[in-house]
Scaffold this motif. Structure first.
Motif: not given
Length: 563
Positions: A532-557
Motif C-alpha cells: 500500500i505504501k508504494i501506491y500511496a507514494e506513487n499517486y501523492l507524487k503524481q498529484l503534487s501533494v505537499a511534501q510534509d503532508a506526504t511524509e506524514n501519511l507515509m509515517f502513518q502507513i
C-alpha cells in the motif's frame, strides 16, 4: 478400442521423444534378442547333429567276431546308423532353415523398422522444436500485448488526473490525451498481432494432431509387423520340429493353441496405453481482449458511468433511509412474496430494486432464509448499480444496528453473501477470469466489513476477518483500481465557498489527501504495508501533494498495525 479412441492418445507422444526412443530401442532389442535366440538354437542343433555324426561313424567302425553276433549287431547297427543319418539330415535341414529363411526374415524386419523409427524420432523432435518456437511466440506476443495494455491503463489514469487537476495546464492535458491515443493505436496493433499469433498456434496444433496420428499409425504398424513375424516364424519352427520328433507334437499343439488365443489387438492397446497421460496437453485457445479491474475503472470514468452511479446513490440517499424506517423496520419484514418481488422488479426503478435489497439484507441480518435467493443472485449479477444498492442496504442496516450482528447464524449468512458479491464481480470461465467488472461494489463492501462485527468472548470479531484472505482483494489490479477511484472522487468533488484559484487548488489537494488516506487505511486491512505504501507514494507524487503532508501519511502507513 476403435480408431478414434486410439488416436485420442496422440498427445501422450508430445514432449516424450526420449521415452519413444527408449520404446523403439526396447522394440528393436526384443527382435534382436529373438534373432539371437534363433541363432543360438541353430548352433545347438548344429552341435547336436555333429555329435550324432561322430556317433554314427563310431558305430559303423565296430566289428564282432561271431557271424551270429555279427549279423545281429550289424542289423542293429545299420538300423541305428540309418536312424542317426536320417535324424542328422533333418537336423541339418532345420539348422539351414533357421539360419537362412527365419533369421533373414527377422533381420529384414529389424532393418526396415530402424529406418522408420529414426525418421519418426527425427520428425517428432522437429515438431517439438517447432512447438517450442510457437509457444515462445505466443508468450512473447501475449506479454507485449499485456504490457502495452497496462501502459494504456496508466496513460488513461494520467488523462483523468490532467483533465480534472486544477494546476495542470490545458496544453499539457491535450498532449497527454494525444499520447494516450498513440499508445492506444499501438495497443490495437499488438492486439491484432497477438490474435494472429493465436490463430497461427492453433493451426500448428491442428497440423501437429495430423502428424501425431500418422506417427501413431506407423508405430502401431511396426508393432503389428514385429508380432506377426514372431508369430509367423514360431509357427514355421514348430511345424518343422514336429516333423523331427513326434514327441514334440503335444508341445507344439499347446504352443499353437496359445498363439491362436493371443489377442493381437490387446497387445497393441497395451502398447498405446504404456505412455502415461501428460499433465497438460496443448489445447485450442480462444482469443480474448485484455481485461482488468483497472481498465474497467478507467473506461467507467471516461464514459461517466462511474459518476452516474455515484449521483444515483447520492440522489436517493434520503429515500434509502426512509425505505428502511417506513417499510422495513416498521413492519419488521422477514420475507418477500414472489408476487410482490415480481411487481418490484417490473417497476425497474432504483427505489424498487433497493427495496428488494433492503428486505433481503434485513432477512440475512436476522438469520432468515427467503425463498427467492436465486432471483436476488440474478439481480446482483445483472449490474454494478444493483450490487452497489445491496452494499448500501447492508451499510444502512448495520448502521441502524450499531454495526453489531446478534447471532452466529446471521453472521454466517453475511459471510456467505459477502463472498457471493466478491465472486460476482468476476466473470469466470472454467479455468480463468474472462472479464473484470466494476470494482466499486468491492470498495464499498470492504469498507463496511471493517465495521460490522459480532461479539466473541467479549471481543469484537469483524466481518473483514472472514473475507480478507480472498485473493481478489490482494491483487495489484484491484488495489490500484480502488486507489484510482478514490483519486477520481477527490478530483471531481465540488469545492464550495472558495473564490480564488489558489485556494481551490489547495482545497483539492486536501480532498486528494483525505480520499487517499481513507482508501489506503481500508486496503491496509487486507494487504501488507509495503504494498500500500508504494501506491500511496506513487499517486501523492503524481498529484503534487505537499511534501510534509506526504511524509506524514507515509509515517502513518508505516506505523499501521493490522488487526
Amino acid at each position: 478400442m476403435n480408431q478414434t479412441q486410439k488416436l485420442a492418445y496422440y498427445p501422450n507422444l508430445l514432449g516424450q521423444s526420449e521415452r519413444i526412443i527408449q520404446q523403439n530401442v526396447e522394440s528393436k532389442r526384443g527382435l534382436e534378442e529373438y534373432l539371437a535366440i534363433l541363432q543360438e538354437r541353430a548352433n545347438i542343433e548344429d552341435q547336436y547333429a555333429k555329435s550324432l555324426h561322430r556317433l554314427s561313424q563310431q558305430i559303423d567302425r565296430s566289428r564282432y567276431l561271431t557271424s551270429y553276433e555279427y549279423n545281429s549287431i550289424t542289423y542293429l547297427r545299420e538300423q541305428l546308423v540309418n536312424q542317426l543319418r536320417q535324424k542328422i539330415e533333418r537336423l541339418e535341414n532345420f539348422v539351414d532353415f533357421i539360419r537362412s529363411e527365419i533369421a533373414e526374415q527377422v533381420k529384414e524386419i529389424i532393418l526396415n523398422q530402424n529406418q522408420v523409427q529414426r525418421k519418426i524420432i527425427d520428425e517428432m523432435k522437429g515438431l517439438e522444436w517447432d512447438l517450442q518456437d510457437k509457444q515462445d511466440d505466443l508468450m512473447s506476443g501475449k506479454l507485449d500485448y499485456k504490457l502495452q495494455a497496462r501502459e494504456l491503463e496508466q496513460s488513461g489514469i494520467q488523462d483523468m488526473i490532467y483533465q480534472y487537476s486544477l494546476d495542470i495546464s490545458e496544453d499539457k492535458a491535450i498532449k497527454q490525451v494525444s499520447k494516450t491515443q498513440q499508445i492506444q493505436q499501438e495497443c490495437v496493433k499488438l492486439e491484432r498481432d497477438f490474435e494472429i499469433i493465436v490463430l497461427s498456434y492453433n493451426e500448428f496444433i491442428d497440423v501437429y494432431k495430423t502428424k501425431m496420428e500418422s506417427y501413431l499409425s506407423q508405430m502401431e504398424q511396426q508393432e503389428q509387423q514385429k508380432l506377426l513375424v514372431q508369430k509367423d516364424t514360431l509357427m514355421k519352427l514348430f511345424l518343422f520340429e514336429s516333423s523331427i520328433s513326434k514327441q514334440s507334437l503335444q508341445d507344439t499343439e499347446k504352443l499353437n493353441d496359445q498363439i491362436r488365443k493371443t489377442n493381437l489387438q490387446d497387445v497393441i492397446e497395451n502398447f498405446i496405453m504404456k505412455y502415461q497421460r501428460p499433465q497438460e496437453a496443448p489445447r485450442i485457445l480462444e482469443f480474448r481482449p485484455y481485461s482488468s479491474f483497472l481498465s474497467k475503472t478507467i473506461e467507467s470514468m471516461r464514459s461517466q458511468e462511474y459518476q452516474k452511479l455515484k449521483d444515483v446513490i447520492k440522489a436517493h440517499n434520503d429515500t434509502f433511509y426512509n425505505i428502511y424506517e417506513d417499510y422495513v423496520k416498521k413492519n419488521n419484514l422477514q420475507t418477500i412474496e414472489e408476487q410482490e418481488l415480481t411487481h418490484l422488479i417490473s417497476r425497474n426503478s432504483v427505489q424498487a430494486i433497493y427495496k428488494i435489497m433492503q428486505i433481503h439484507i434485513n432477512c440475512v441480518w436476522n438469520a432468515n432464509e427467503i425463498q427467492n435467493n436465486e432471483t436476488i443472485v440474478g439481480l446482483l449479477r445483472q449490474s454494478t448499480q444493483n450490487r452497489l444498492l445491496w452494499c448500501q442496504a447492508l451499510e444502512i442496516q448495520a448502521n441502524k444496528s450499531n454495526y453489531k450482528v446478534q447471532s452466529n447464524d446471521a453472521y454466517e449468512q453475511l459471510i456467505k453473501w459477502s463472498q457471493k458479491i466478491i465472486n460476482l464481480v468476476l466473470l469466470m470461465s472454467y479455468i480463468e477470469c474472462i472479464e473484470f467488472l466494476d470494482a466499486s461494489p468491492l470498495r464499498k463492501l470492504i469498507t463496511v466489513s471493517s465495521l460490522i462485527h459480532i461479539a466473541v468472548q467479549n471481543k469484537k470479531h469483524f466481518l473483514m476477518y472472514n473475507i480478507k484472505d480472498n485473493k481478489v482483494l490482494q491483487t495489484a489490479d484491484f488495489i490500484e483500481a480502488s486507489v484510482v477511484q478514490a483519486v477520481y472522487d477527490a478530483l471531481v468533488e465540488e469545492i464550495k465557498e472558495v473564490t480564488t484559484q489558489e485556494e481551490r487548488i489547495r482545497k483539492q489537494k486536501i480532498n486528494i489527501l483525505t480520499q487517499l488516506s481513507k482508501i489506503c487505511f481500508t486496503l491496509l486491512q487486507f494487504n501488507p504495508v509495503s504494498v500500500i505504501k508504494i501506491y500511496a507514494e506513487n499517486y501523492l507524487k503524481q498529484l503534487s501533494v505537499a511534501q510534509d503532508a506526504t511524509e506524514n501519511l507515509m509515517f502513518q502507513i508505516e506505523s499501521f498495525e493490522q488487526f
